[in-house]
Design a protein around this motif. Structure first.
Motif, PDB file in Angstrom:
ATOM      1  N   LYS A 109      29.289  41.380  47.962  1.00  0.00           N
ATOM      2  CA  LYS A 109      29.661  41.461  49.378  1.00  0.00           C
ATOM      3  C   LYS A 109      29.689  40.071  50.017  1.00  0.00           C
ATOM      4  O   LYS A 109      30.471  39.818  50.918  1.00  0.00           O
ATOM      5  N   LYS A 110      28.836  39.146  49.541  1.00  0.00           N
ATOM      6  CA  LYS A 110      28.821  37.792  50.104  1.00  0.00           C
ATOM      7  C   LYS A 110      30.118  37.055  49.811  1.00  0.00           C
ATOM      8  O   LYS A 110      30.593  36.273  50.627  1.00  0.00           O
ATOM      9  N   SER A 111      30.683  37.286  48.630  1.00  0.00           N
ATOM     10  CA  SER A 111      31.910  36.583  48.236  1.00  0.00           C
ATOM     11  C   SER A 111      33.170  37.399  48.465  1.00  0.00           C
ATOM     12  O   SER A 111      34.264  36.853  48.457  1.00  0.00           O
ATOM     13  N   GLY A 112      33.015  38.705  48.625  1.00  0.00           N
ATOM     14  CA  GLY A 112      34.181  39.563  48.793  1.00  0.00           C
ATOM     15  C   GLY A 112      34.983  39.712  47.519  1.00  0.00           C
ATOM     16  O   GLY A 112      36.198  39.782  47.545  1.00  0.00           O
ATOM     17  N   VAL A 113      34.295  39.777  46.373  1.00  0.00           N
ATOM     18  CA  VAL A 113      34.956  39.763  45.083  1.00  0.00           C
ATOM     19  C   VAL A 113      34.505  40.960  44.250  1.00  0.00           C
ATOM     20  O   VAL A 113      33.321  41.252  44.173  1.00  0.00           O
ATOM     21  N   THR A 114      35.465  41.632  43.621  1.00  0.00           N
ATOM     22  CA  THR A 114      35.180  42.699  42.664  1.00  0.00           C
ATOM     23  C   THR A 114      35.634  42.218  41.295  1.00  0.00           C
ATOM     24  O   THR A 114      36.776  41.790  41.143  1.00  0.00           O
ATOM     25  N   ILE A 115      34.737  42.291  40.317  1.00  0.00           N
ATOM     26  CA  ILE A 115      35.046  41.823  38.965  1.00  0.00           C
ATOM     27  C   ILE A 115      34.730  42.929  37.963  1.00  0.00           C
ATOM     28  O   ILE A 115      33.589  43.375  37.895  1.00  0.00           O
ATOM     29  N   PRO A 116      35.714  43.362  37.167  1.00  0.00           N
ATOM     30  CA  PRO A 116      35.420  44.308  36.086  1.00  0.00           C
ATOM     31  C   PRO A 116      34.528  43.631  35.033  1.00  0.00           C
ATOM     32  O   PRO A 116      34.739  42.467  34.693  1.00  0.00           O
ATOM     33  N   TYR A 117      33.554  44.369  34.524  1.00  0.00           N
ATOM     34  CA  TYR A 117      32.604  43.788  33.565  1.00  0.00           C
ATOM     35  C   TYR A 117      33.295  43.273  32.304  1.00  0.00           C
ATOM     36  O   TYR A 117      32.940  42.224  31.772  1.00  0.00           O
ATOM     37  N   GLY A 118      34.266  44.014  31.816  1.00  0.00           N
ATOM     38  CA  GLY A 118      34.951  43.633  30.581  1.00  0.00           C
ATOM     39  C   GLY A 118      35.756  42.351  30.698  1.00  0.00           C
ATOM     40  O   GLY A 118      36.116  41.751  29.691  1.00  0.00           O
ATOM     41  N   LEU A 143      36.642  34.262  33.447  1.00  0.00           N
ATOM     42  CA  LEU A 143      37.212  35.523  32.989  1.00  0.00           C
ATOM     43  C   LEU A 143      38.127  35.345  31.789  1.00  0.00           C
ATOM     44  O   LEU A 143      38.602  34.245  31.507  1.00  0.00           O
ATOM     45  N   ARG A 144      38.377  36.432  31.104  1.00  0.00           N
ATOM     46  CA  ARG A 144      39.278  36.424  29.946  1.00  0.00           C
ATOM     47  C   ARG A 144      40.687  36.010  30.355  1.00  0.00           C
ATOM     48  O   ARG A 144      41.409  35.408  29.575  1.00  0.00           O
ATOM     49  N   SER A 145      41.063  36.339  31.576  1.00  0.00           N
ATOM     50  CA  SER A 145      42.402  36.011  32.061  1.00  0.00           C
ATOM     51  C   SER A 145      42.529  34.551  32.483  1.00  0.00           C
ATOM     52  O   SER A 145      43.604  34.117  32.857  1.00  0.00           O
ATOM     53  N   GLY A 146      41.410  33.810  32.456  1.00  0.00           N
ATOM     54  CA  GLY A 146      41.441  32.406  32.846  1.00  0.00           C
ATOM     55  C   GLY A 146      40.964  32.159  34.258  1.00  0.00           C
ATOM     56  O   GLY A 146      40.786  31.022  34.669  1.00  0.00           O
ATOM     57  N   GLY A 147      40.759  33.205  35.014  1.00  0.00           N
ATOM     58  CA  GLY A 147      40.286  33.058  36.395  1.00  0.00           C
ATOM     59  C   GLY A 147      38.823  32.669  36.456  1.00  0.00           C
ATOM     60  O   GLY A 147      38.070  32.813  35.488  1.00  0.00           O
ATOM     61  N   THR A 148      38.423  32.164  37.618  1.00  0.00           N
ATOM     62  CA  THR A 148      37.039  31.775  37.843  1.00  0.00           C
ATOM     63  C   THR A 148      36.593  32.321  39.188  1.00  0.00           C
ATOM     64  O   THR A 148      37.302  32.175  40.177  1.00  0.00           O
ATOM     65  N   TYR A 149      35.437  32.957  39.198  1.00  0.00           N
ATOM     66  CA  TYR A 149      34.842  33.442  40.444  1.00  0.00           C
ATOM     67  C   TYR A 149      33.420  32.920  40.545  1.00  0.00           C
ATOM     68  O   TYR A 149      32.697  32.900  39.556  1.00  0.00           O
ATOM     69  N   GLU A 150      33.049  32.502  41.738  1.00  0.00           N
ATOM     70  CA  GLU A 150      31.686  32.057  42.003  1.00  0.00           C
ATOM     71  C   GLU A 150      31.064  33.009  43.009  1.00  0.00           C
ATOM     72  O   GLU A 150      31.708  33.386  43.984  1.00  0.00           O
ATOM     73  N   ILE A 151      29.810  33.385  42.751  1.00  0.00           N
ATOM     74  CA  ILE A 151      29.097  34.233  43.693  1.00  0.00           C
ATOM     75  C   ILE A 151      27.709  33.670  43.943  1.00  0.00           C
ATOM     76  O   ILE A 151      27.132  33.028  43.076  1.00  0.00           O
ATOM     77  N   LYS A 152      27.210  33.890  45.150  1.00  0.00           N
ATOM     78  CA  LYS A 152      25.829  33.536  45.473  1.00  0.00           C
ATOM     79  C   LYS A 152      24.961  34.653  44.930  1.00  0.00           C
ATOM     80  O   LYS A 152      25.232  35.822  45.192  1.00  0.00           O
ATOM     81  N   ALA A 153      23.935  34.290  44.175  1.00  0.00           N
ATOM     82  CA  ALA A 153      23.100  35.337  43.591  1.00  0.00           C
ATOM     83  C   ALA A 153      21.716  34.813  43.251  1.00  0.00           C
ATOM     84  O   ALA A 153      21.534  33.633  42.950  1.00  0.00           O
ATOM     85  N   ASN A 154      20.755  35.712  43.289  1.00  0.00           N
ATOM     86  CA  ASN A 154      19.375  35.458  42.919  1.00  0.00           C
ATOM     87  C   ASN A 154      19.302  35.378  41.381  1.00  0.00           C
ATOM     88  O   ASN A 154      19.917  36.181  40.688  1.00  0.00           O
TER      89      ASN A 154
END
Length: 198
Positions: A109-118, A143-154
């Motif tokens: 929710k902090k990043s507004g990003v949904t990522i499939p686990y696979g 990601l496998r597709s070459g994308g990159t996502y950053e999230i704030k996390a504990n």
């Protein structure tokens, strides 16, 4: 979850329309000034202040919903927007990081990003330091597709997320950052690209 995304996308489209309107109004005002249309000084100052604060406010609001737009387009292009229906937004799975997990994907929710686990192939922590103090800490998912996502996390929650949810769906997951892992990621990515072409 899909309704939540649709609401964010609708808000993004409205804000984009408002930004374009403000831009056109500003151009119109500048044209009035260029052609020396007589306006009182107070009207000019009032217009400039109102336009500036509206523009800044709408831009900030748009920046908050923009990640949803890009992420939804990516999910749709991958053909996996159905993962949105699987995620329950009633209570976060990891409350400190505000990460919601379903059986197929996670939503930050902090990043507004949904990522499939696979899709996750490599996960590592990135820290920005200033004078020896950590000022920003994020988890990077490549990601496998070459994308990159950053999230704030504990840290503890990320370890649980990787062990409980991501690892079963992505057994070749690479965790941590060094040159060997970077090379391994490149090899797995090129293998995925080769298999996709064939």
């Amino acid at each position: 979850m899909r309704a939540y995304y649709q609401k964010k996308l609708k808000t993004a489209n409205i804000l984009r329309f408002v930004l374009m309107g403000l831009l056109l109004l500003t151009i119109g005002f500048l044209l009035l000034l260029y052609f020396h249309v007589p306006l009182s000084a107070m009207v000019k100052v009032l217009y400039v202040f109102c336009a500036f604060f509206l523009f800044v406010g709408v831009t900030i609001a748009y920046a908050r919903v923009y990640p949803y737009r890009g992420n939804y387009k990516w999910l749709k292009a991958k053909g996996c927007e159905d993962v949105l229906d699987d995620i329950d937004l009633s209570a976060p799975t990891f409350p400190c990081s505000k990460i919601y997990c379903g059986s197929k994907a996670m939503f930050s929710k902090k990043s507004g990003v949904t990522i499939p686990y696979g899709e996750i192939l490599w996960a590592y922590k990135r820290e920005n330091q200033y004078n020896g103090f950590t000022v920003r800490s994020r988890v990077v998912f490549r990601l496998r597709s070459g994308g990159t996502y950053e999230i704030k996390a504990n840290d503890q929650e990320v370890n649980s997320l990787l062990a409980q949810y991501v690892l079963p769906a992505s057994p070749d997951l690479i965790v941590g950052y060094d040159k060997e892992r970077k090379q391994r990621y490149r090899e797995l990515r090129s293998a995925a690209e080769t298999s996709k072409k064939n």
